[in-house]
Design a protein around this motif. Structure first.
Motif, short mmCIF file in Angstrom:
data_model
loop_
_atom_site.label_atom_id
_atom_site.label_comp_id
_atom_site.label_asym_id
_atom_site.label_seq_id
_atom_site.Cartn_x
_atom_site.Cartn_y
_atom_site.Cartn_z
N PRO A 87 -94.10 -8.80 -13.15
CA PRO A 87 -93.16 -7.72 -12.87
C PRO A 87 -92.91 -6.76 -13.80
O PRO A 87 -92.80 -6.79 -15.08
N LEU A 88 -92.83 -5.46 -13.21
CA LEU A 88 -92.51 -4.18 -14.06
C LEU A 88 -91.25 -4.52 -14.83
O LEU A 88 -90.98 -3.88 -15.80
N SER A 89 -90.59 -5.16 -14.15
CA SER A 89 -89.15 -5.20 -15.04
C SER A 89 -89.12 -5.85 -16.29
O SER A 89 -87.93 -5.69 -16.98
N LEU A 90 -90.14 -6.49 -16.35
CA LEU A 90 -90.16 -7.27 -17.92
C LEU A 90 -90.29 -6.18 -18.91
O LEU A 90 -90.13 -6.49 -20.08
N ARG A 91 -90.75 -5.22 -18.72
CA ARG A 91 -91.09 -4.14 -19.68
C ARG A 91 -90.06 -3.59 -20.36
O ARG A 91 -89.79 -3.72 -21.61
N PRO A 92 -88.95 -3.17 -19.65
CA PRO A 92 -87.47 -2.78 -20.43
C PRO A 92 -87.00 -3.96 -21.13
O PRO A 92 -86.38 -3.78 -21.99
N ALA A 93 -86.88 -5.16 -20.61
CA ALA A 93 -86.71 -6.28 -21.11
C ALA A 93 -87.17 -6.53 -22.65
O ALA A 93 -86.49 -6.99 -23.67
N ALA A 94 -88.68 -6.46 -22.51
CA ALA A 94 -89.17 -6.49 -23.81
C ALA A 94 -88.93 -5.36 -24.86
O ALA A 94 -88.64 -5.77 -25.84
N VAL A 95 -88.74 -4.36 -24.36
CA VAL A 95 -88.31 -3.11 -25.48
C VAL A 95 -86.86 -3.57 -25.83
O VAL A 95 -86.85 -3.41 -27.02
N THR A 96 -85.94 -4.13 -24.95
CA THR A 96 -84.62 -4.45 -25.68
C THR A 96 -84.83 -5.49 -26.65
O THR A 96 -84.21 -5.44 -27.57
N ALA A 97 -85.46 -6.58 -26.17
CA ALA A 97 -85.79 -7.65 -27.28
C ALA A 97 -86.36 -7.28 -28.48
O ALA A 97 -85.96 -7.73 -29.57
N LEU A 98 -87.33 -6.43 -28.45
CA LEU A 98 -87.94 -6.06 -29.87
C LEU A 98 -87.07 -5.13 -30.46
O LEU A 98 -87.11 -5.06 -31.78
N ASP A 99 -86.16 -4.28 -29.97
CA ASP A 99 -85.30 -3.65 -30.66
C ASP A 99 -84.32 -4.39 -31.55
O ASP A 99 -84.01 -4.22 -32.61
N ARG A 100 -84.10 -5.50 -30.78
CA ARG A 100 -83.13 -6.33 -31.34
C ARG A 100 -83.97 -7.25 -32.60
O ARG A 100 -83.48 -7.57 -33.75
N VAL A 101 -85.11 -7.72 -32.44
CA VAL A 101 -85.87 -8.41 -33.30
C VAL A 101 -86.29 -7.39 -34.57
O VAL A 101 -86.00 -7.76 -35.83
N LEU A 102 -86.24 -6.02 -34.28
CA LEU A 102 -86.24 -5.31 -35.58
C LEU A 102 -85.15 -4.56 -36.18
O LEU A 102 -85.18 -3.76 -37.02
N GLY A 103 -83.98 -4.96 -35.55
CA GLY A 103 -82.64 -4.80 -35.94
C GLY A 103 -82.08 -5.48 -37.12
O GLY A 103 -82.70 -6.44 -37.71
N LYS A 104 -80.69 -5.22 -37.04
CA LYS A 104 -80.05 -5.71 -38.44
C LYS A 104 -79.89 -7.62 -37.96
O LYS A 104 -79.78 -7.78 -36.80
N ASP A 105 -79.46 -8.10 -38.96
CA ASP A 105 -79.38 -9.68 -38.73
C ASP A 105 -80.50 -10.33 -38.05
O ASP A 105 -80.26 -11.29 -37.22
#
Length: 141
Positions: A87-105
């Motif tokens: 589903p295309l809806s996984l794309r923004p979910a993936a972006v949000t998750a990667l932002d968290r992976v690359l973020g603080k903590d």
């Protein structure tokens, strides 16, 4: 975590995640990927465990593989079974998750930094994020 390279599936945790994806019925594989993203994003501001982050990066690589400009997952450590059209809806979910992976903590980012490989690893994750974000923007247009 046994790690042998910087790719999304180049560690034991991601290889185990691939097995989890393979074991899910085809119609539930997208749910497995979404669960990996939610495990990262639902931590809020809490410290992000490396194993949870690794699974999200691997899941993002699988979603990105179906995007324009995405690279196919060809490693022997990725899923053996082909994924259905996701589903295309996984794309923004993936972006949000990667932002968290690359973020603080993020323990995963800390581990790569301690090992002196944060730059190349981060560049790979940022490439995944760019493919996913670009694909999401194209869909919204």
């Amino acid at each position: 975590m046994g790690t042998w390279d910087i790719g999304p599936f180049d560690n034991d945790t991601a290889a185990d995640f691939s097995y989890t994806v393979d074991e899910a019925p085809a119609e539930q594989r997208a749910d497995v990927l979404l669960a990996a993203f939610r495990a990262v994003t639902e931590t809020g501001e809490d410290y992000l465990d490396a194993d949870v982050a690794v699974e999200a990066v691997a899941a993002a690589a699988l979603v990105a593989a179906q995007c324009p400009g995405g690279e196919p997952v060809t490693t022997a450590y990725g899923p053996d079974e082909p994924l259905p059209v996701l589903p295309l809806s996984l794309r923004p979910a993936a972006v949000t998750a990667l932002d968290r992976v690359l973020g603080k903590d993020s323990e995963l980012l800390e581990l790569w930094s301690e090992g002196g490989e944060a730059g190349p690893w981060r560049a790979g994750v940022e490439r995944l994020r760019a493919v996913l974000a670009d694909a999401g923007a194209e869909e919204a247009a």
